[in-house]
Write a protein that holds these residues in place. Structure first.
Motif: not given
Lengths: 156, 978
Positions: A142, A156, B2-3, B5-15, B57, B89
């Motif tokens: 975070e 990206t 909740p996932a 908020s669990k520090g899942d910063g890799m939005r590009g991956l989720a997309v 990422k 990470t």
């Protein structure tokens, strides 16, 4: 334990962990064979089966099958509880875990598994201790995550 | 969710993952993936340096693509870069990518070793753990070479964190399993044992696994672990259900650790120290007591964990096999599970009881559950559970309950699943023989087997009943009567016709007095089945008919009529035709006396292990026959059940040639022609006995027969000779190879010189050398007698297509071989193209006026034309990959037949012809070889890999060649050698 597979009712592989060296080809073959075999079994059946010279232990949680291959002298019952403890760990981490959590956060599912089992053996059975390691990492993440506009919209 | 908020910063991956999930077709998915791959590639190649986050990422996306089942051929360097990041990470993703994608022999390993070294030395416990996980996940030999020496130090260092110790223990275990030689025992071992005393339960849990593995190889070095394990176990089983806090699982204290400790104790015999032993027995009793207590929770997790400990405890009790009281208690406990509502528990109880049945202390206790087990066989809905029930019935069977068990199994057979029928048939056949009180029961049982499951009654089973009936004259009359009745059923199985035909041909006279089964009735009953039967059975029946002519002269005219019919005399099948012609002539030319001698009753079969048992063992692996192997439970049962007593042969052994003629050169007639696939089975059953059907006993009448048919083969055995070579024109119309031919051939696959064959008359030695696609072979024929061999003529024959594949030039040898003399024959061999079957060597001569003939397989196999090829690891793997089509590979996993000795294996592989390549396989236990098969038409490159598994006493052999049949053939040839 020789390997663990997670797959959906539709036969889609969601997680694979191999504790013995096998070629990619062999892995694919084994996966295909086991997914078919396990999906064909009926609910009331015994959830252990002999397969090649290994024993397969599986359990279904909602739409996901958890399937482990163990060696002759390993115990089936304790393997069932290895599966259950792993599900509990996922559940506690994600908060009522569902298949989607594992799809979208597959890397976390692997990290949790590595803390729990290493080299096919149980490393740490305490839920607290396993999740401590993972949550530490999340806190760092975070702090690290930059949030550009592009990133927000997933370009990206 | 909740996932997120669990520090899942890799939005590009989720997309990206969402996109993939939204793809409607496989094509769309591939398109999307290719787009992404192009994108990532351009990012990685771009001039702008990527920040750690983006790298992470993209590497993660690549990993996702790989896990979907697509190949990834770039990104490895970026992942390696992530390893040296300071951010946890990023490092974590880098390690994950490496663990999943790096197969153990990749070049990449050298690159990551440095990063791992740094992390191990970092004193940052989380970094150290990541590095240790990576080593454990890859687990290759290179990893072992780089780190096996460091890890024990980390494991026992006083200042290592608990989590690091845990990872180090299991990491070391993985390396030890992969390359035990790289993990040197040392002073650290004693300190590892003391980890059993560690305060941290997690450390103990990890350490026990390591110790269990290490102590198997060095039991003495680790002996001190027994008392430590016992005291640890004792503390756990006696603790209250909440004492261990987070290590208590559904009210069961530390189930995983308990199971591991119980397993560790199974590496040793019962403790010698009385105090330790007392404490352990107390533990075991506590576990058994707790099993009786009411559950503390209704959750299945509670009962599973508790029962897991119980089952491992029972395993330990069985392992010790010295505490009758505990064994019986264990058995009673399992008895309760036999009727548990959980299918899983019933399954495990049945399985576990099988081992209890083999202990003399608990055998009787197991038997008390017979009704429950029979009921399980009848009512369980899951076939795997029924199978366990059948196994247990087999294991608990003895003289007292054999009739009940056999009849239940027979009843079950009527509805049994096809998958397990053959096994049940084998088991019934074995039990019926083993525990027969009278042989009429045995005969009834086998005939029932044929009636109920004829298709699953293999040759071994019905051969065996013939052997037993032939050897025991008290049952012959009964057998004749019973088969006669069985044959009256309108539709009876062909196996019944075979058994019936054989038995009536031998012993039909015993029931001929009864007008209801008079000779003509017997004959017409058999002949009514004739036309519906296969060639093999018809051939057998023809032999029965000629036997009838001898037994019942009144049937002669009828039978001659049958033999004379155009459908026999001009039968398209050459075997049937030959039998009809020869039997007809025999019956019309020979005098009654001669007939009686030629067609006399079969001599008793020599005693040997039941071939059925051997078959069951092959099916189930070693131990399957244990119920029968150990006589300790039932020492009194050997009187009639040790099989049949050896009876002195009643056959006339007329000439010294009897061995060659009667037992060797005689092709096993029944199966030789039609049931060609049964060749091996015959070797098993009849390897040195006469044939499985009414046949011409060994007689001194050869000369007589050879006069009968002037130009025909000199040997009477030609009567029954294999018709196959008939396709091979020319004078060398030879018999089939002797039953041992394959075995003899196998001995020469890895060597070129030695004795190929020997009997009382003749010894044949071989010396050969091969170069490129050419070979020269010297055959030495030694006359072992004092009498001259005449008309001595060895010839080489190419069955089938072999002529176009292999050219063999032979030189004639002298037609006379003096007593005690040796002649030599030179063969020049040229391999024209790849071939599968070896040429045949047919040897004929006259000894004391009697013609002898013998057919062997010439020890020329395709591997003789191997040229070894040395190559470096890199080349090897490159070629290995090039030969990756499924049909180019042949693989066999098989049990070791000889002691697993690396030196012997090496010698055999070199003898096989390939080069042995060192330092190619990451596992030093494995063997890797390469070579080229040289033929005139083409060259076939071959790569091979042999992986011994000493623990399981198994090998896995993999062959890759550029030609499909060659891979398979080489694999089969070589697999026989270990």
């Amino acid at each position: 334990m020789q390997f663990m597979l997670l797959f959906s009712r539709q036969g889609k592989l969601r997680l694979q962990k191999w504790y013995v060296p096998l070629s990619d080809k062999e892995k694919k073959k084994i996966t295909r064979e086991l997914v078919q075999t396990v999906l064909a079994r009926k609910p009331k059946m015994c959830t252990f089966l002999e397969w090649r010279d290994l024993k397969i232990v599986y359990k279904r949680y909602a739409s996901l099958y958890f399937c482990c291959a163990i060696e002759g002298q390993d115990l089936e019952l304790i393997t069932l509880e290895i599966i259950h403890r792993y599900v509990e760990l996922l559940d506690k981490y994600f908060g009522s875990v569902c298949e989607l959590d594992i799809i979208f956060n597959f890397e976390k599912a692997y990290f949790i598994l590595d803390e729990f089992l290493l080299g096919g053996e149980v490393q740490e059975t305490s839920k607290k201790n396993v999740l401590k390691a993972i949550e530490q990492a999340d806190l760092q993440e975070e702090a690290e995550t930059p949030c550009s506009v592009l990133e927000e919209i997933g370009l990206t | 969710m909740p996932a997120v908020s669990k520090g899942d910063g890799m939005r590009g991956l989720a997309v990206f993952i969402s996109d993939i999930r939204n793809c409607k077709s496989k094509e769309a998915e591939i398109k999307r993936i290719n787009k992404e791959l192009a994108n990532i590639r351009s990012k990685f190649k771009g001039d702008k340096a990527l920040d750690g986050y983006s790298k992470k990422k993209y590497v993660c996306k690549l990993l996702f693509i790989f896990l979907l089942g697509h190949d990834i051929d770039f990104g490895h360097m970026e992942a390696v870069n992530l390893l040296s990041s300071n951010k946890y990470t990023e490092k974590q993703i880098g390690y994950l990518f490496i663990s999943v994608l790096v197969n153990s022999n990749s070049e990449l390993i050298r690159l990551i070793n440095n990063a791992i070294k740094n992390d191990l030395a970092s004193r940052n416990p989380t970094f150290m753990c990541l590095a240790l996980h990576c080593i454990a996940n890859v687990g290759s030999r290179e990893m072992g070479e780089a780190f096996a020496a460091d890890i024990p130090r980390i494991l026992v260092a006083g200042d290592s964190m608990d989590s690091v110790k845990q990872s180090a223990a299991l990491c070391l275990l993985r390396l030890y399993k992969a390359s035990p030689d790289l993990v040197p025992m040392g002073e650290w071992t004693a300190r590892v044992v003391h980890l059993l005393n560690d305060q941290h339960m997690g450390v103990v849990t990890a350490a026990v696994s390591l110790i269990t593995c290490l102590c198997k190889k060095n039991p003495d070095d680790f002996k001190t672990c027994i008392s430590l394990a016992v005291s640890r176990l004792s503390r756990i089983v006696s603790s209250a259900s909440t004492d261990l806090q987070d290590y208590t699982y559904y009210f069961v204290p530390a189930p995983w650790l308990s199971v591991k400790l119980l397993r560790l104790l199974q590496c040793y015999p019962p403790p010698e120290d009385a105090a330790v032993k007392g404490r352990l027995v107390e533990c075991l009793e506590t576990v058994l007591n707790k099993a009786q207590e009411p559950p503390k929770s209704k959750k299945v997790q509670h009962s599973n964990a508790k029962n897991a400990i119980l089952f491992e405890t029972i395993s330990l009790i069985i392992h010790y096999d010295s505490e009758p009281n505990l064994l019986v208690r264990a058995c009673n406990q399992l008895g309760q599970f036999l009727q548990h509502r959980e299918t899983n528990l019933r399954y495990l109880a049945l399985e576990s009881m099988c081992t209890l049945a083999s202990s003399e202390f608990s055998h009787e206790a197991v038997k008390t559950h017979i009704d429950t087990v029979i009921n399980a066989l009848k009512t369980e809905r899951d076939v795997s559970v029924r199978q366990r029930a059948a196994d247990l019935l087999y294991a608990m069977c003895d003289r007292s309950n054999a009739k009940q068990i056999v009849s239940e199994m027979l009843r079950y057979l009527e509805t049994a699943d096809y998958a397990i029928r053959e096994e049940i048939v084998l088991k019934v056949a074995i039990l019926a023989e083993k525990y027969a009180v009278d042989y009429s029961w045995y005969v009834d049982t086998i005939l029932n087997l044929i009636r109920i499951a004829g298709d699953y009654v293999s040759e071994e089973v019905w051969y065996r009943v013939l052997q037993i009936v032939t050897n025991r004259d008290d049952v012959q009359g009964y057998a004749a009567k019973t088969v006669f009745e069985a044959l009256q059923a309108p539709a009876c199985h062909e196996n019944m016709v075979k058994v019936g035909g054989y038995i009536l041909g031998e012993f039909g006279n015993l029931i001929a007095g009864d007008p209801r089964s008079s000779p003509p009735v017997q004959f017409s009953l058999l002949h009514s089945k004739f036309h519906l039967c296969s060639v093999a059975t018809r051939a057998l029946l023809l032999s029965t008919y000629i036997k009838f002519i001898n037994l019942f002269p009144e049937t002669k005219a009828t039978i001659q009529g049958v033999l004379r019919a155009g459908s026999q005399l001009r039968n398209a099948d050459v075997e049937l035709q030959q039998r009809a012609v020869e039997y007809l002539t025999l019956s019309s030319v020979a005098s009654t006396d001669v007939l009686a001698t030629v067609l006399e009753e079969m001599p008793p079969f020599p005693e040997r292990e039941s071939s059925i048992l051997a078959k069951l063992k092959r099916k189930k692996g070693p131990g399957a026959g244990s119920a029968l192997d150990d006589g300790r439970r039932d020492p009194s049962s050997n009187d009639i059940n040790g099989g049949v007593e050896p009876t002195p042969s009643t056959v006339s052994t007329p000439s010294p040639s009897a061995d060659l003629l009667g037992l060797r050169a005689a092709p096993p007639p029944a199966a030789a022609p039609a049931t060609s696939g049964a060749g091996n089975l015959l070797v098993d059953v009849f390897s040195d006995g006469p044939a499985a059907q009414p046949s011409l006993g060994p007689t001194p009448e050869e000369a007589f027969l050879s006069e009968l048919e002037p130009p025909a083969p000199e040997s009477p055995m030609a009567l029954l000779a294999d018709p196959a070579p008939a396709a091979d024109p020319g004078p060398e119309d030879i018999g089939p190879p002797i039953p041992e031919a394959d075995e003899l051939l196998n001995k020469f696959v890895c060597k070129n010189n030695g004795v190929l064959f020997e009997n009382q008359l003749l010894q044949i030695g071989v010396k050969s050398e091969f170069r490129q696609n050419l070979g020269r072979m010297y055959l030495f024929y030694g006359n072992k007698t004092s009498v001259q061999f005449q008309n001595f003529s060895p010839t080489v024959v190419h069955p089938g297509d072999l002529q176009t594949q292999l050219a063999v030039q032979t030189k004639r040898v002298a037609a006379q071989v003096d007593g005690g003399a040796q002649v030599q024959q030179v063969l020049n061999i040229e391999c024209l193209r790849d071939f599968l079957t070896p040429p045949l060597l047919s040897v004929r001569f006259r000894y004391g006026g009697a013609p002898q003939s013998l057919t062997l397989k010439l020890p020329v196999t395709i591997n003789k034309f191997f040229q070894p090829t040395e190559m470096a690891a890199q080349d090897f793997f490159q070629r290995w990959k090039q030969l990756s089509l499924p049909q180019q590979e042949a693989q066999k996993i098989f049990k070791a037949n000889h002691p697993m000795d690396a030196e012997v294996t090496k010698a055999k592989l070199l003898g096989f012809g390939s080069a042995l390549l060192d330092n190619v396989d990451p596992n030093p236990e494995n063997f890797v070889g390469a070579g080229i098969i040289q033929t005139k038409a083409l060259q076939v490159g071959c790569l091979l890999r042999l992986e011994p598994n000493a623990q399981a006493q198994m090998y896995r052999l993999t062959l890759r060649t550029s030609k499909e049949p060659v891979s398979r053939h080489l694999c089969e040839l070589l697999a026989q050698q270990f």
